[in-house]
Scaffold this motif. Structure first.
Motif, PDB file in Angstrom:
ATOM      1  N   SER A   1      26.057  33.876  47.478  1.00 56.22           N
ATOM      2  CA  SER A   1      26.249  33.542  48.984  1.00 56.22           C
ATOM      3  C   SER A   1      27.333  32.155  49.558  1.00 56.22           C
ATOM      4  CB  SER A   1      24.051  33.032  49.531  1.00 56.22           C
ATOM      5  OG  SER A   1      24.524  31.552  48.356  1.00 56.22           O
TER       6      SER A   1
ATOM      7  N   GLN B   1      33.710  38.408  52.517  1.00 53.25           N
ATOM      8  CA  GLN B   1      33.694  39.289  53.672  1.00 53.25           C
ATOM      9  C   GLN B   1      32.203  38.590  54.300  1.00 53.25           C
ATOM     10  OE1 GLN B   1      34.822  42.536  54.524  1.00 53.25           O
ATOM     11  NE2 GLN B   1      36.296  41.682  52.966  1.00 53.25           N
ATOM     12  N   GLU B   2      31.530  39.057  55.124  1.00 53.90           N
ATOM     13  CA  GLU B   2      30.100  38.915  55.380  1.00 53.90           C
ATOM     14  C   GLU B   2      29.519  38.009  53.776  1.00 53.90           C
ATOM     15  OE1 GLU B   2      26.084  39.718  57.557  1.00 53.90           O
ATOM     16  OE2 GLU B   2      26.723  41.215  56.752  1.00 53.90           O
ATOM     17  N   LEU B   3      29.142  36.793  54.672  1.00 51.80           N
ATOM     18  CA  LEU B   3      28.094  36.500  52.922  1.00 51.80           C
ATOM     19  C   LEU B   3      26.302  36.954  52.346  1.00 51.80           C
ATOM     20  CD1 LEU B   3      27.981  32.957  54.313  1.00 51.80           C
ATOM     21  CD2 LEU B   3      29.841  33.928  52.521  1.00 51.80           C
ATOM     22  N   TYR B   4      26.455  37.284  51.049  1.00 49.29           N
ATOM     23  CA  TYR B   4      25.022  37.243  50.968  1.00 49.29           C
ATOM     24  C   TYR B   4      24.158  36.711  50.799  1.00 49.29           C
ATOM     25  CZ  TYR B   4      21.405  38.424  47.860  1.00 49.29           C
ATOM     26  OH  TYR B   4      20.150  38.872  47.710  1.00 49.29           O
ATOM     27  N   ALA B   5      22.856  36.494  51.413  1.00 48.22           N
ATOM     28  CA  ALA B   5      22.016  36.066  51.927  1.00 48.22           C
ATOM     29  C   ALA B   5      20.974  36.193  50.958  1.00 48.22           C
ATOM     30  CB  ALA B   5      21.869  35.854  53.242  1.00 48.22           C
TER      31      ALA B   5
END
Ligand SMILES: Nc1ncnc2c1ncn2[C@@H]1O[C@H](COP(=O)(O)OP(=O)(O)O)[C@@H](O)[C@H]1O
Ligand SMILES: Nc1ncnc2c1ncn2[C@@H]1O[C@H](COP(=O)(O)OP(=O)(O)O)[C@@H](O)[C@H]1O
Ligand code: SF4
Ligand SMILES: [Mg+2]
Ligand SMILES: [Mg+2]
Lengths: 339, 345
Positions: free
Chosen positions: B274, B283-287
């Motif tokens: 994250s 890429q899109e962050l892991y949340a």
């Protein structure tokens, strides 16, 4: 809605000096704190411009002047081609609608005695044209839903929410008037890592959905790289380097940017012994009395005589592919290189 | 094993296999109107001379309370330590008399805090505050102790130490104040230094200066250091080993290289995925979904189960023990094998 790409915000030679006074009864101005001292950039629709720099370099002051919360000492801020500094009355009100702000501290920027519904809906009191009275609650609930909060919580108070949820409330409020520009001043700095990721993802989703343009101010260079299309590096009231995210992070040309980037710890212990570190000595000088010529010269390992006598302008320099303000600008990757 | 007098503590160096400092199954609760807040629920970690242990975790996970228990600076009550040991050279500090503890605190185990300004006294000069260490603990004269203060300010590289020794804390920048705190903490050559978020309030360039200084002091004196932080970058830079805390427990501990290569707890894995990176855009962050638990109403079974992508039925009912993965590695997850292999989640 206008397309992505054309300029929505144009900032030219922006200056904000705070008077430095002496005496309590008979105030006498003895100088000025040059918080922002000649900043120029453009922001396109749907774009994110990141602003990085250490505390005191003028980031929040820049935000306040952009928002017309503070009058500039000189220079212009144009939104959609119109100068916000010259706008008055109805026109100023319309222009303000178009640029909104999200601030750092969700704990202090929300009024504890107002319900979430009142906080998010407050902008409608001033701009009644956006949400007629009877429509207000429905609009607020829509906004809560957009930022991932439960619309049924409209009557709760800020203390009943966690830090990350409070930041969402701040974002919902920023969206209320359907602005095209949002100035985010350290919007995730107070949040824990896992919550920070949730809020960053939300900001990115909203940008795509509403074609928002962001000014994203933060001292965390990793967060700024993640979210920004372009980045400006500030030092003592000036932008010293400006470029696309890869230009700044992979090919920084200004010594200050290089020092700043080399100080960011990389979350990977492999090869840490060989990582290049440029350790700056001392603290930045006072913005009340910045050094002559290049403001960074007192801490710069490259400084020569010319740096004290001639101010380096922000321009594309030989051998580099983006603007930097250093007489001896030279591309050097400090983030990936090992010495 | 535990003795009750300070004489039991060897002066320097180790005692057989016993580490320099060992926290063992420590529990700390706070009595509040809402009930007992279980801030620390069975924390164990150990530290050797010259070693850096990073204690990583988000706010409220119990990092500072554990450190305060080691230092013996918890207010009891409202705090209570129902269980656990803090062994220094093999002696349980929790069983020592207050008088004996005073001999350890600040002298052999020292601490620095995030907020140097509030830890320093605004009405005394920095020189006076540093030199006080020598007057109180070493019985030095005012003159000699002030001389020592200047030496220490030089050692932590405060420019023009001699001229600045009579300045007050507010006359220094945040980074310089942190150096003054460090000077005070190393004044008596402690064997253990606990640094609780020492650079969290500082800019990144100043953080780099302070971390460099700490590493240098540690090399010179072979101190053991416990570095408390929430910054995965700082940990990767300086730690030898890591203990990850969640809701008052250690959920994973490991040598630094192992954990970044392949975490063995879903929470550690989530944290690593994250964070945005400075070295690539990503890429899109892991949340990690949801929020940390309320310590007054802890989830049953594994405290992380409401947020965990690896959860199975037994996670809701059975508290995972700290499974041993190897001689130097543990994870408090029933499914650490799957996490380590990156099977799902
Ligand atoms: N209202 C004010 N009056 C006087 N000085 C100010 C005011 N606001 C900010 N400053 C000064 O201007 C400089 C820039 O501050 P700021 O814009 O808050 O920096 P940043 O947000 O980058 O930390 C600092 O030296 C600060 O002390
Ligand atoms: N004096 C106290 N009274 C009640 N609760 C406390 C007290 N001190 C700490 N706590 C609680 O203990 C938990 C752990 O706190 P702390 O160790 O400070 O967390 P960290 O340092 O990891 O951010 C928190 O939930 C905090 O609210
Ligand atoms: S024990 Fe279960 S819930 Fe807890 S971390 Fe492991 S898989 Fe997730
Ligand atoms: Mg600011
Ligand atoms: Mg803490």
């Amino acid at each position: 809605m206008a397309t992505k790409g054309d300029t929505i915000l144009e900032v030219r030679d922006l200056v904000k000096h705070y008077p430095l006074n002496q005496g309590i009864v008979f105030k006498k101005q003895i100088g000025a704190i040059k918080a922002v001292d000649g900043v120029s950039f453009d922001l396109a629709r749907g774009e994110t411009l990141g602003i990085v720099g250490e505390s005191g370099c003028g980031k929040s002051t820049l935000a306040k002047v952009l928002m017309a919360l503070e009058r500039p000492t000189s220079g212009t801020v144009k939104i959609d081609g119109r100068d916000i500094g010259r706008a008055r009355g109805g026109e100023l009100k319309r222009m303000r609608r178009n640029i909104q702000m999200v601030m750092q501290d969700p704990y202090t920027s929300l009024n504890p005695r107002m319900t979430v519904g009142d906080i998010v809906g407050e902008p409608f009191d001033i701009h009644t044209e956006v949400a007629p009275k009877g429509d207000r609650n429905r609009k607020v609930q829509e906004l809560l839903e957009v930022v991932g909060l439960n619309p049924d919580h409209i009557n709760r108070y800020p203390h009943q929410f966690s830090g990350g949820q409070r930041q969402r409330i701040g974002i919902a409020r920023g969206l209320a008037l359907q602005p095209e520009i949002i100035v985010c001043d350290e919007p995730v700095s107070a949040l824990d890592v896992s919550i920070q990721a949730q809020v960053i993802n939300l900001l990115e989703r909203l940008q795509n959905e509403f074609n928002l343009a962001y000014i994203f101010i933060a001292h965390d260079l990793s967060v700024v790289r993640h979210i920004s299309d372009r980045v400006g590096v500030m030092y003592l009231g000036k932008i010293v380097e400006l470029g696309k995210d890869t230009e700044i992070y992979d090919r920084p040309a200004h010594p200050y940017s290089q020092a700043l980037l080399s100080a960011v710890p990389v979350p990977d212990p492999e090869g840490r012994e060989n990582r290049e570190r440029i350790i700056l000595q001392g603290d930045p000088p006072s913005p009340a009395n910045p050094p002559s010529g290049c403001r960074f010269r007192t801490r710069c390992w490259k400084a020569q005589e010319i740096c004290a006598t001639e101010e380096p302008l922000l321009e594309i320099r030989p051998g580099t592919d983006h603007e930097s303000a250093c007489h001896f600008a030279e591309t050097h990757d400090v983030v990936h290189a090992s010495s | 094993m535990s003795k009750t007098s300070l004489e039991a503590l060897p002066a320097e160096g180790g005692l057989g296999n016993e580490p320099l400092l060992a926290v063992d199954d420590l529990h700390v609760e706070f009595a509040t109107r809402g009930g007992a807040v279980k801030a620390v629920n069975g924390v164990s970690y150990s530290l050797d001379a010259g070693e850096t242990l990073a204690v990583l975790g988000e706010s409220g996970s119990g990092k500072s309370v554990t450190a305060q228990a080691i230092m013996g600076i918890l207010d009891i009550p409202p705090a209570r330590i129902p269980k656990g040991e803090v062994r220094f050279h093999g002696t349980d500090l929790l069983k020592l008399s207050e008088e004996a503890r005073t001999q350890v605190r600040g002298q052999r185990i020292a601490m620095i805090f995030q907020d140097a300004l509030s830890a320093l006294n605004p009405v005394f000069t920095v020189g006076w505050q540093i030199s006080e260490m020598f007057r109180v603990h070493r019985g030095m004269s005012k003159r000699d102790s002030m001389k020592k203060a200047v030496e220490l300010m030089d050692r932590v590289r405060i420019p023009a130490a001699k001229q600045r020794v009579n300045d007050y804390p507010h006359q220094f920048s945040g980074g310089m104040r942190q150096r003054i705190m460090i000077a005070m903490s190393i004044a008596l050559d402690p064997e253990v230094l606990i640094a609780d978020e020492p650079t969290t309030a500082l800019d990144v360039t100043v953080q780099a200066q302070v971390m460099e200084l700490l590493a240098e002091l540690q090399r010179e004196s072979n101190m053991g250091m416990i570095l408390i932080t929430h910054d995965l970058g700082v940990v990767a830079d300086v730690a030898d080993k890591i203990a990850v805390m969640y809701a008052g427990r250690i959920v994973e501990n490991a040598p630094v290289h192992d954990i970044y290569k392949a975490p063995a707890h879903p929470y550690t894995k989530g944290l690593l995925e994250s964070i945005p990176r400075v070295d690539h855009k990503g890429q899109e962050l892991y949340a990690i979904k949801g929020l940390p638990p309320n310590l007054l109403a802890m989830p049953t079974g594994c405290a992380f189960h409401p947020r965990c992508p690896y959860r199975q039925d037994n996670c809701v009912t059975d508290v995972p023990p700290l499974y041993e993965i190897s001689g130097t590695r543990n994870s408090a997850c029933h499914y650490w094998r799957e996490v380590l292999d990156g099977d799902q989640g």
